[in-house]
Enzyme design. Structure first.
Site, PDB file in Angstrom:
ATOM      1  N   CYS A  39       0.435  -1.373   0.448  1.00 31.53           N
ATOM      2  CA  CYS A  39       0.221  -0.285   0.453  1.00 31.53           C
ATOM      3  C   CYS A  39       0.474   1.089  -0.238  1.00 31.53           C
ATOM      4  O   CYS A  39       1.184   1.284   0.746  1.00 31.53           O
ATOM      5  CB  CYS A  39      -0.568  -0.077   1.350  1.00 31.53           C
ATOM      6  SG  CYS A  39      -1.739   2.054   1.104  1.00 31.53           S
ATOM      7  N   CYS A  42       0.021   4.001   2.163  1.00 33.24           N
ATOM      8  CA  CYS A  42       0.560   3.563   4.064  1.00 33.24           C
ATOM      9  C   CYS A  42       1.775   3.655   4.653  1.00 33.24           C
ATOM     10  O   CYS A  42       1.424   4.506   5.421  1.00 33.24           O
ATOM     11  CB  CYS A  42      -0.129   2.198   4.026  1.00 33.24           C
ATOM     12  SG  CYS A  42      -1.350   1.392   3.645  1.00 33.24           S
TER      13      CYS A  42
END
Length: 303
Positions: A39, A42
């Protein structure tokens, strides 16, 4: 979370969640960050949230990161559909969805709101309770004119809480009372940027400014004579107010400044009102004397 009928790995995940999130959340604010290695957003969020949570650790904030690939069962319980997803947990229950926050400022604002609303236990609160009576002792010494004793008390408290705004304010105001304005300025200049905006520091700044701008005057008769000859000599009345304040006679100083406001509130671009507000700040906005003078000012301005 019930564990009946779950796989062994899911049971282990639940136990870990209970240990790392639920139990600490009994007294702390636990921030749960759902993420994954693949991600991109993230990875961008990680340094931001880790930095802010570290700064708020003494306030009772704890960060727990949960990899959704390794803890799919936990993620499913929270209905995580996209990542990053960030929740604030207190006493085992989600109390806020922080997913939309991306900057340090946004997280700090949300943390401050939550900490103000929830009975979080923290090092900062415990320390505040411990030093509160000591601060009161220092303030009492300062109010009684024992500036050196007050400075000693505030410096001793400073060893325990070096960045506490009330403690730093006490040190500065004690130095001002002792006439050590250069030392007071040095302490003020060293105040951390985030603490410098707090009200106790504003009070100390006002006290120092007044001390620098006004000097004790042994004989005020010359200024009084000028006013007797011309009651509208606002320059003389303003200087007289400064002399009274420097001599510790705040009642006479307030009377002189209020008289200027009553006669010509716009004199010298409102200098009398501005000086009066600075006096209020220096004395302390919660002081009963300030409340009384504020009422007198309001009566003049709006009466």
């Amino acid at each position: 979370m019930a564990t009946l009928g779950m796989s062994e790995s899911d049971k282990l995940a639940v136990e870990a969640f209970r240990r790392d999130v639920v139990d600490p959340s009994r007294t702390s604010l636990v921030i749960v960050d759902f993420w994954a290695e693949w991600c991109g957003p993230c990875k961008q969020l990680t340094p931001v949230i880790e930095k802010v949570c570290a700064e708020y650790a003494t306030k009772g904030v704890k960060l727990v990161k949960i990899n959704v690939d390794e803890n799919a069962f936990i993620a499913a319980q929270f209905r995580v559909q996209s990542i990053p997803t960030v929740y604030a947990i207190f006493q085992g229950q989600p109390v806020a969805d922080l997913t939309q926050a991306r900057t340090e400022g946004q997280f700090k604002q949300m943390f401050d709101q939550l900490l103000a609303q929830l009975p979080i236990e923290s090092e900062d609160k415990a320390q505040a309770q411990e030093i509160a009576p000591l601060i009161a002792m220092g303030e009492e010494a300062l109010a009684q004119g024992e500036a050196e004793r007050a400075l000693t008390i505030f410096r001793q408290i400073g060893d325990m809480a070096p960045d506490n705004a009330e403690v730093l304010s006490g040190q500065i105001r004690a130095l001002v009372t002792m006439g050590e304005t250069e030392q007071a300025q040095a302490v003020l200049d060293a105040v951390p940027e985030d603490v410098a905006k707090e009200q106790p520091i504003e009070r100390a700044r006002a006290a120092l400014s007044l001390a620098v701008d006004t000097k004790p005057v042994e004989d005020l008769s010359g200024l009084e004579a000028r006013l007797a000859a011309d009651p509208d000599d606002h320059e003389a009345r303003f200087a007289l107010a400064g002399g009274h304040m420097a001599n510790g006679n705040r009642d006479a100083a307030a009377d002189a400044l209020l008289d200027i406001v009553a006669r010509d509130r716009d004199w010298n671009e409102g200098a009398a009102r501005q000086q009066l507000l600075k006096v209020f700040e220096a004395v302390g906005l919660e002081d009963p004397w300030v409340s009384a003078q504020r009422r007198r000012l309001s009566a003049i301005l709006f009466g």
